[in-house]
Design an enzyme around this catalytic site. Structure first.
Site, PDB file in Angstrom:
ATOM      1  N   ASP A  85      -2.507   6.421  -3.416  1.00 53.35           N
ATOM      2  CA  ASP A  85      -1.589   5.829  -2.763  1.00 53.35           C
ATOM      3  C   ASP A  85      -0.715   4.234  -3.337  1.00 53.35           C
ATOM      4  OD1 ASP A  85      -3.742   4.134  -2.624  1.00 53.35           O
ATOM      5  OD2 ASP A  85      -2.618   3.077  -0.449  1.00 53.35           O
ATOM      6  N   ASP A 117      -5.714   2.593  -3.354  1.00 58.04           N
ATOM      7  CA  ASP A 117      -6.813   2.120  -2.722  1.00 58.04           C
ATOM      8  C   ASP A 117      -7.207   2.801  -1.646  1.00 58.04           C
ATOM      9  OD1 ASP A 117      -5.555   1.709  -0.412  1.00 58.04           O
ATOM     10  OD2 ASP A 117      -6.040  -0.597   0.035  1.00 58.04           O
ATOM     11  N   ASP A 165      -0.911   1.588  -3.823  1.00 56.35           N
ATOM     12  CA  ASP A 165      -1.934   0.285  -4.771  1.00 56.35           C
ATOM     13  C   ASP A 165      -2.915   0.731  -4.570  1.00 56.35           C
ATOM     14  OD1 ASP A 165      -2.960   0.646  -2.292  1.00 56.35           O
ATOM     15  OD2 ASP A 165      -3.475  -1.500  -1.961  1.00 56.35           O
ATOM     16  N   SER A 216       0.859  -0.802   0.164  1.00 52.38           N
ATOM     17  CA  SER A 216       0.008   0.180  -0.237  1.00 52.38           C
ATOM     18  C   SER A 216       0.703   1.579   0.411  1.00 52.38           C
ATOM     19  CB  SER A 216      -1.335   0.122   1.399  1.00 52.38           C
ATOM     20  OG  SER A 216      -2.061   1.358   1.021  1.00 52.38           O
TER      21      SER A 216
END
Length: 447
Positions: free
Chosen positions: A242, A246, A244, A103
């Site tokens: 960010d 999400d 990834d 992440s």
């Protein structure tokens, strides 16, 4: 059964250090394959996505080896956002989805997140069952039943078309200049396409991943980069994802930052007015600002607080039938549109509101006045637990008594990093700083 390997969001750690080693990834793949291949046939499939970290190649191959060894067929998506993995797991009728990502963490960390066949993150029970299998000799498939692996070539297009459906059909982004920071991460190809196809003039940042620069001075954890670009280009708004994709942070045309709390307040208000907010309730975590709670109460909207972590937000939403939730950090979950946090979809909701109302981002990015909040972290080593010491417990109790009626105190261990997070809110800024810094110093002294 208690979990030891899985944290609040899958398995995470420093790449090539336990538990994030190729050997462990292979075992995890085999254990997950054995858990989900329940009938011995070769019709089971897994989709695997990843972000742009160099170590993603290693974990992708190791997981594939483990999964195919137990008879699972693997569909490799390559670099793709976490919400795309949730969507494609369900869309492609897979038994399991896996996202390789840490992440918002630096490139040297990595993680493995699991999604069930419904596209939602795995339950605690499934994760515990997989972890229990790691303690056993995992039975491999017979030679004729070994699984196959196949690369999926159109994963970006599938996600682009899906996320575009979350934007109102009667609106267009034509005339808007949008800075888009993809954090050199998983959405570096998909996100600019979405905004461009919806008509925006896109100023892309963080779209040159090299395996090492994910989240480095860019993205939602470093919004100052996009804030400078907004001013320099005279843009209308900036959307910062960010690694990834999400989570999201929004920056208005003046360079001011709006976090997840402000975005949720805006969406909850609009959805409530339209009768779309299920049970007229927003789900947020214990970290969300007290100002959000006060604002929603004034609007007649309930706030349901969950434990920290988007999977806990989603669990609360599913249990009670709510359809909007998220975190201050920028995870925004809209179950009308997806199964997990989707930074791009949330960003589209924000810019749709700009188009619908004709208001600038600055008029929408400050929905409520925040109560002064201070968060500090104390790093600790394995085996240390200063929060269990009597002197620390007594100091925490004293701080809670001092803040009573003026704010609140929250102290917890991070589920993704070896950090103790000390967060407080208080209408008295001087008291706030004294309480937080005093507790952090005491915790450090007791490590």
């Amino acid at each position: 059964m208690s979990k030891k390997l899985f944290g609040t969001d899958g398995v995470r750690g420093l790449a090539n250090t336990w538990p994030m080693t190729a050997e462990m990834a292979l075992k995890l793949g085999a254990a997950a394959g054995r858990h989900f291949r329940t009938d011995g046939t070769n019709g089971h499939r897994v989709v695997i996505g990843k972000d742009t970290r160099l170590s993603g190649y290693m974990f992708e191959n190791a997981l594939t080896a483990g999964l195919t060894s137990t008879g699972m067929n693997v569909l490799l998506l390559g670099p793709t956002p976490t919400p795309a993995v949730g969507y494609l797991t369900q869309s492609m009728r897979a038994d399991l989805g896996i996202m390789i990502s840490a992440s918002h963490n630096p490139h040297h960390d990595n993680g493995i997140k699991f999604f069930g066949p419904d596209g939602f993150k795995l339950s605690d029970e499934d994760e515990a069952a997989i972890e229990a299998l790691l303690q056993e000799d995992i039975q491999p498939a017979q030679p004729m039943n070994i699984g196959r692996a196949k690369r999926v070539d159109d994963e970006t297009g599938r996600y682009v078309e899906n996320v575009k459906t979350t934007f109102p059909q009667d609106l267009s982004l034509s005339g808007l200049k949008i800075v888009l920071d993809c954090a050199n991460g998983a959405a570096w190809r998909a996100a600019p396409l979405v905004l461009w196809e919806l008509g925006a003039e896109v100023i892309p940042l963080g779209v040159a991943p090299n395996g090492f620069n994910i989240n480095e001075n860019c993205g939602s954890t470093h919004p100052e980069t996009a804030a400078e670009a907004v001013i320099a280009h005279g843009a209308d708004v900036a959307l910062c994802l960010d690694g990834d994709a999400d989570r999201i942070i929004v920056i208005d045309e003046k360079g001011q930052v709006a976090d997840g709390d402000q975005i949720m307040a805006l969406l909850a208000t609009r959805w409530s007015e339209e009768g779309r907010l299920n049970k007229n309730t927003l789900v947020a975590t214990v970290m969300s600002n007290l100002g959000l709670e006060n604002y929603l109460s004034g609007k007649g909207i309930a706030l349901h607080r969950s434990a920290v972590g988007d999977r806990h937000v989603v669990a609360a939403m599913r249990a009670e039938g709510y359809n909007l939730g998220g975190e201050q950090s920028g995870h925004i979950v809209m179950t009308d549109y997806g199964t997990t946090g989707d930074g791009l979809a949330a960003g589209l909701q924000f810019v749709a509101e700009m188009v619908r109302t004709g208001k600038p981002a600055s008029a929408l990015a400050k929905t409520f006045e925040t109560v002064p909040q201070l968060l500090q972290n104390v790093r600790y080593e394995a085996g240390q637990d200063p929060l269990e010491k009597d002197v620390v417990k007594a100091a925490i109790a004293d701080a809670e008594s001092e803040l009573a009626g003026k704010g609140r105190l929250l102290i917890r261990k991070s589920g993704t990093e070896p950090l103790i997070r000390v967060m407080a809110e208080c209408t008295d800024a001087v008291m706030l700083e004294r309480v937080v810094k005093g507790l952090c110093a005491l915790i450090e002294d007791n490590l």
